[in-house]
Design an enzyme around this catalytic site. Structure first.
Site, mmCIF file in Angstrom:
data_model
loop_
_atom_site.group_PDB
_atom_site.id
_atom_site.type_symbol
_atom_site.label_atom_id
_atom_site.label_comp_id
_atom_site.label_asym_id
_atom_site.label_seq_id
_atom_site.Cartn_x
_atom_site.Cartn_y
_atom_site.Cartn_z
ATOM 1 N N ASP A 14 -44.155 9.630 39.075
ATOM 2 C CA ASP A 14 -43.723 8.431 39.807
ATOM 3 C C ASP A 14 -42.266 8.075 39.542
ATOM 4 O OD1 ASP A 14 -46.426 8.155 40.630
ATOM 5 O OD2 ASP A 14 -46.860 7.288 38.669
ATOM 6 N N LYS A 17 -39.383 10.948 43.190
ATOM 7 C CA LYS A 17 -38.961 12.270 43.665
ATOM 8 C C LYS A 17 -38.880 12.334 45.186
ATOM 9 C CE LYS A 17 -42.442 14.055 41.283
ATOM 10 N NZ LYS A 17 -42.837 13.005 40.362
ATOM 11 N N GLY A 41 -48.278 11.384 45.044
ATOM 12 C CA GLY A 41 -47.996 10.411 46.092
ATOM 13 C C GLY A 41 -46.501 10.255 46.224
ATOM 14 N N HIS A 42 -45.942 10.704 47.323
ATOM 15 C CA HIS A 42 -44.503 10.617 47.524
ATOM 16 C C HIS A 42 -44.203 9.623 48.639
ATOM 17 C CE1 HIS A 42 -44.034 14.879 45.640
ATOM 18 N NE2 HIS A 42 -44.261 13.947 44.749
ATOM 19 N N GLN A 228 -46.173 15.096 40.117
ATOM 20 C CA GLN A 228 -46.425 14.566 38.761
ATOM 21 C C GLN A 228 -45.131 14.635 37.931
ATOM 22 O OE1 GLN A 228 -49.089 17.018 39.904
ATOM 23 N NE2 GLN A 228 -49.812 15.182 40.898
ATOM 24 N N THR A 307 -49.447 5.020 43.883
ATOM 25 C CA THR A 307 -49.529 5.286 45.333
ATOM 26 C C THR A 307 -50.914 5.792 45.713
ATOM 27 O OG1 THR A 307 -47.374 6.297 44.873
ATOM 28 C CG2 THR A 307 -48.069 6.299 47.152
HETATM 29 P P1 IMP Z 1 -55.533 14.248 37.753
HETATM 30 O O1 IMP Z 1 -54.248 14.926 38.108
HETATM 31 O O2 IMP Z 1 -56.161 13.540 38.920
HETATM 32 O O3 IMP Z 1 -56.502 15.159 37.056
HETATM 33 O O4 IMP Z 1 -55.178 13.091 36.692
HETATM 34 C C1 IMP Z 1 -54.758 13.399 35.370
HETATM 35 C C2 IMP Z 1 -53.705 12.413 34.896
HETATM 36 O O5 IMP Z 1 -52.518 12.607 35.645
HETATM 37 C C3 IMP Z 1 -54.071 10.938 35.073
HETATM 38 O O6 IMP Z 1 -53.505 10.204 34.014
HETATM 39 C C4 IMP Z 1 -53.388 10.565 36.378
HETATM 40 O O7 IMP Z 1 -53.120 9.182 36.455
HETATM 41 C C5 IMP Z 1 -52.115 11.373 36.242
HETATM 42 N N1 IMP Z 1 -51.508 11.686 37.540
HETATM 43 C C6 IMP Z 1 -51.925 12.602 38.448
HETATM 44 N N2 IMP Z 1 -51.098 12.626 39.511
HETATM 45 C C7 IMP Z 1 -50.129 11.728 39.266
HETATM 46 C C8 IMP Z 1 -48.946 11.324 39.992
HETATM 47 O O8 IMP Z 1 -48.621 11.810 41.077
HETATM 48 N N3 IMP Z 1 -48.190 10.364 39.383
HETATM 49 C C9 IMP Z 1 -48.487 9.842 38.166
HETATM 50 N N4 IMP Z 1 -49.568 10.201 37.466
HETATM 51 C C10 IMP Z 1 -50.382 11.130 38.008
#
Ligand code: IMP
Length: 437
Positions: A14, A17, A41-42, A228, A307
């Site tokens: 977040d 990007k 989420g972009h 991420q 997002t």
């Molecule tokens: P997963 O990717 O759904 O397995 O989640 C694993 C961890 O990554 C959790 O703490 C989510 O909140 C975090 N996470 C996954 N995608 C994002 C993102 O796009 N932004 C921030 N955190 C993320």
């Protein structure tokens, strides 16, 4: 001159990007996703005033908003086809041409219904919650590594698809029913759904490696768009509180099917403070609920809501020791600092420069959650600024203390700042060194 760029998040995701990828895309002919899935989420804000439009993309590369830019989903992405088709439809309804510009690797592992059920049931059962997005990302990557994934190309052969599906769902339904005490997923329904997806996804399939190789040979600029953040990386992050893919810059090569020599410049997107969604250690974390407190300002002014999951993001001071690890594992060429304006008006700003870990002082984020959990932040204090920095377009127009803050970050992280983003619009950007030039 850098020709191909990798844009990655240097913190826990977040970092903003989407805007930067979109901004850089005026210099690129192709944008590539190489890891993650629709957990990303972009957000992109395009246009001014009443013509302003906000786009929220999860899977389709941010380049899709620009005409004449090809978009690629590489083999490193786990694909929920239903979600992708929905995203394509939303874009098309807005008059954006997608079909001739989006290319999906047949090698992407599929996210199927049982992955979502497993992700959610496991998270519910877990005592120390990871806080996954519940989209099936982790279980889909598990199947990939276990060599039982159904990949996009499997959809093209219904007979063998059914055979593989029966086998894999027999296993997962057993776990769902007998270990997680959930209803099983109907295999026939999943098969029928997948076959409708097969027809719809066919027009988008292409050998992404080959297309990128050819584009590069034709001297086209490419942009590799990370999702991420590096501290959520499966190997280098705060394991087990991480996502299931490698989010570091090196993954751009493996997850798109190109060689590392095709990556020329790594831009690390970095928020002027730190946020994190989900569980896991966060040494510089602040209280976000007390009105008037710096953490509350970050949360409210920064609109720090996830997002994808709409959860409030946790907020904290900038962590230079975490950034040092990120710089190291990504070979960052330059930083882009985002959301500086969120700190406007905070009288004294603190920066985490290291930690006390088991009686020792360190200045580099350790590996894995256990050690990070025991880290007590070492903070320094710098003067804030009262002026508004939102939308400022040149370095000279930044308040002196804001300039000083950025110079301090640069020094502590040992990486130059090349870009500062001061608002969601494309032109709300200060360029110190253009990454493509
Ligand atoms: P997963 O990717 O759904 O397995 O989640 C694993 C961890 O990554 C959790 O703490 C989510 O909140 C975090 N996470 C996954 N995608 C994002 C993102 O796009 N932004 C921030 N955190 C993320």
């Amino acid at each position: 001159m850098a020709k191909n760029l990798v844009v990655i998040g240097t913190q826990w995701g977040d970092e903003g990007k989407g805007k930067i990828v979109d901004w850089l895309t005026d210099h690129a002919e192709g944008v590539v996703r190489f890891q993650g899935g629709h957990n990303a989420g972009h957000t992109l804000v395009i246009g001014q005033g009443s013509n302003q439009k906000e786009y929220k993309l999860n899977l389709v590369p941010s380049g899709i908003i620009r005409k004449n830019v090809d978009c690629f989903i590489g083999n490193g992405v786990v694909l929920d086809i239903e979600h992708l088709l929905h995203e394509i439809k939303t874009l098309e309804n807005d008059g954006i041409e997608v079909k001739s510009r989006l290319f999906v690797s047949p090698g992407c592992p599929l996210i199927l219904k049982h992955h979502v059920a497993l992700d959610q049931a496991r998270e519910a059962k877990r005592e120390a919650k990871i806080g996954t997005t519940g989209k099936g990302i982790g279980p889909a990557y598990e199947d990939k590594v276990a060599r039982r994934s159904l990949r996009v190309y499997d959809l093209l052969n219904p007979d063998s698809f059914k055979k593989k599906l029966l086998e894999v769902m027999d296993y997962h339904n057993f776990v769902l029913q007998h270990y997680l005490k959930q209803d099983p997923i109907d295999v026939n329904q999943q098969f029928d759904l997948s076959m409708t997806h097969a027809e719809k996804i066919k027009p988008y399939l292409a050998d992404v490696s080959q297309k990128l190789y050819e584009a590069n040979a034709k001297n086209k600029n490419l942009l590799f768009e990370g999702a991420q953040g590096s501290l959520l990386d499966i190997d280098h992050g705060t394991y087990p509180y991480v996502t299931s893919s490698n989010c570091v810059s090196g993954q751009a090569a493996a997850g798109a099917g190109v060689g590392p020599h095709m990556l020329h410049y790594i831009l690390g997107i970095t928020k002027a403070y730190t946020t994190r969604v989900g569980g896991g250690p966060f040494p510089s974390e602040l209280d976000i609920e007390s009105e008037g407190a710096p953490g509350n300002q970050m949360s409210t002014k920064g609109k720090e809501i996830g997002t994808v999951t709409k959860r409030k993001r946790r907020c904290g001071w900038f962590d230079a020791a975490a950034l040092k690890r990120s710089a190291m594992i990504n070979s960052i060429s330059g930083l882009c600092i985002t959301k500086l304006d969120v700190l406007d008006g905070i009288k004294k700003i603190e920066i985490c420069v290291g930690y006390e870990l088991d009686g020792k002082k360190i200045d580099l984020l350790p590996l894995g959650a256990d050690q990070v959990e025991r880290c007590k932040p070492i903070l320094i204090e710098v003067d804030g600024w009262s002026e508004n920095t939102f939308g400022v377009k040149s370095w000279d127009d930044l308040p002196k203390n804001a300039q000083q803050y950025l110079k301090t970050l640069e020094k502590l992280c040992e990486v130059p700042i090349h870009v500062v983003s001061t608002g969601p619009e494309r032109d709300e950007t200060i360029v110190l060194k253009h990454p493509f030039e």
